[in-house]
Design a protein around this motif. Sequence first.
Motif, PDB file in Angstrom:
ATOM      1  N   UNK A   1      32.525  92.592   4.478  1.00 39.15           N
ATOM      2  CA  UNK A   1      31.113  92.566   4.133  1.00 39.15           C
ATOM      3  C   UNK A   1      30.456  93.887   4.523  1.00 39.15           C
ATOM      4  N   UNK A   2      29.964  94.601   3.507  1.00 39.83           N
ATOM      5  CA  UNK A   2      29.231  95.842   3.744  1.00 39.83           C
ATOM      6  C   UNK A   2      27.780  95.431   3.989  1.00 39.83           C
ATOM      7  N   UNK A   3      27.466  95.190   5.227  1.00 40.59           N
ATOM      8  CA  UNK A   3      26.181  94.590   5.562  1.00 40.59           C
ATOM      9  C   UNK A   3      25.006  95.498   5.236  1.00 40.59           C
ATOM     10  N   UNK A   4      24.133  94.982   4.375  1.00 40.32           N
ATOM     11  CA  UNK A   4      22.861  95.634   4.120  1.00 40.32           C
ATOM     12  C   UNK A   4      21.862  95.228   5.191  1.00 40.32           C
ATOM     13  N   UNK A   5      22.126  94.080   5.789  1.00 37.32           N
ATOM     14  CA  UNK A   5      21.318  93.554   6.884  1.00 37.32           C
ATOM     15  C   UNK A   5      22.233  92.702   7.741  1.00 37.32           C
ATOM     16  N   UNK A   6      22.089  92.800   9.055  1.00 42.80           N
ATOM     17  CA  UNK A   6      22.920  92.020   9.954  1.00 42.80           C
ATOM     18  C   UNK A   6      22.116  91.622  11.191  1.00 42.80           C
ATOM     19  N   UNK A   7      22.350  90.403  11.647  1.00 43.37           N
ATOM     20  CA  UNK A   7      21.723  89.904  12.868  1.00 43.37           C
ATOM     21  C   UNK A   7      22.791  89.160  13.651  1.00 43.37           C
ATOM     22  N   UNK A   8      23.016  89.539  14.888  1.00 38.79           N
ATOM     23  CA  UNK A   8      23.954  88.841  15.765  1.00 38.79           C
ATOM     24  C   UNK A   8      23.213  88.439  17.017  1.00 38.79           C
ATOM     25  N   UNK A   9      23.410  87.193  17.434  1.00 35.91           N
ATOM     26  CA  UNK A   9      22.778  86.743  18.656  1.00 35.91           C
ATOM     27  C   UNK A   9      23.571  85.645  19.323  1.00 35.91           C
ATOM     28  N   UNK A  10      23.271  85.436  20.560  1.00 34.33           N
ATOM     29  CA  UNK A  10      23.875  84.376  21.341  1.00 34.33           C
ATOM     30  C   UNK A  10      22.879  83.238  21.421  1.00 34.33           C
ATOM     31  N   UNK A  11      23.341  82.039  21.113  1.00 37.95           N
ATOM     32  CA  UNK A  11      22.473  80.866  21.139  1.00 37.95           C
ATOM     33  C   UNK A  11      22.800  80.053  22.379  1.00 37.95           C
ATOM     34  N   UNK A  12      21.830  79.871  23.236  1.00 38.68           N
ATOM     35  CA  UNK A  12      22.006  79.039  24.421  1.00 38.68           C
ATOM     36  C   UNK A  12      21.954  77.587  23.973  1.00 38.68           C
ATOM     37  N   UNK A  13      22.974  76.835  24.351  1.00 44.85           N
ATOM     38  CA  UNK A  13      23.060  75.443  23.928  1.00 44.85           C
ATOM     39  C   UNK A  13      22.100  74.608  24.764  1.00 44.85           C
ATOM     40  N   UNK A  14      21.140  74.033  24.063  1.00 46.78           N
ATOM     41  CA  UNK A  14      20.163  73.144  24.678  1.00 46.78           C
ATOM     42  C   UNK A  14      19.719  72.162  23.592  1.00 46.78           C
ATOM     43  N   UNK A  15      18.963  71.141  23.926  1.00 47.85           N
ATOM     44  CA  UNK A  15      18.620  70.109  22.928  1.00 47.85           C
ATOM     45  C   UNK A  15      17.942  70.625  21.662  1.00 47.85           C
ATOM     46  N   UNK A  16      17.190  71.710  21.752  1.00 48.44           N
ATOM     47  CA  UNK A  16      16.490  72.202  20.564  1.00 48.44           C
ATOM     48  C   UNK A  16      17.187  73.388  19.899  1.00 48.44           C
ATOM     49  N   UNK A  17      18.464  73.609  20.196  1.00 47.79           N
ATOM     50  CA  UNK A  17      19.170  74.773  19.655  1.00 47.79           C
ATOM     51  C   UNK A  17      19.222  74.764  18.138  1.00 47.79           C
ATOM     52  N   UNK A  18      19.424  73.597  17.522  1.00 45.43           N
ATOM     53  CA  UNK A  18      19.499  73.581  16.063  1.00 45.43           C
ATOM     54  C   UNK A  18      18.133  73.851  15.430  1.00 45.43           C
ATOM     55  N   UNK A  19      17.081  73.308  15.995  1.00 45.64           N
ATOM     56  CA  UNK A  19      15.731  73.565  15.471  1.00 45.64           C
ATOM     57  C   UNK A  19      15.361  75.044  15.653  1.00 45.64           C
ATOM     58  N   UNK A  20      15.695  75.596  16.805  1.00 50.17           N
ATOM     59  CA  UNK A  20      15.445  77.015  17.070  1.00 50.17           C
ATOM     60  C   UNK A  20      16.198  77.875  16.056  1.00 50.17           C
TER      61      UNK A  20
END
Length: 169
Positions: free
Chosen positions: A30-49
């Motif tokens: 993938x020749x990224x035109x845009x990229x976002x990488x992050x770490x998601x802390x697992x907590x009850x609202x992680x999917x909504x976040x």
Amino acid sequence: MPSPADAAPTEPHATPADAPTAPLEVREDIAAGFELSLTVVVRPDADAYTRELVRTTLEGKRWPGNATRAASVAAILIDNAVRHGAVFPDGTVSLRLAVDADTRELAIEVEDASHEFPGFAGATQRNDGRTPNGLWWVAQYKGRLSWTVTKDDDAQTVGKRVQVILPAY
């Protein structure tokens, strides 16, 4: 333990030949035109976040695809990593979004600490007429699902990466 971002290149996982849908190899090109990488802390609202962050990010970057659907898929991948995979020792999973500069397809990737994906072959299939599982939506949105194990610099397996490629249009 190395972070998922430090993991060495990996080999694609294959399912049995009689699987109802053969997986596609994880796209590494993938020749990224845009990229976002992050770490998601697992907590009850992680999917909504995750859902809100992905939707607003893609809308802000004017990705031509359906940002709400993409956000839903990202949240499903995060939820599956937590419920069926394994979080990293620091209580996190990784999320990466990359928009291909040429095709405008969106790659959504989630990495967790489990090196297995039981039931991959049927992951996007409806379960006996019951409510479909979360990954069923990937097929409905014309996405392509694949996964691979991830390895560290010493070639030790450290987890897996699940990738969904969504079309831009």
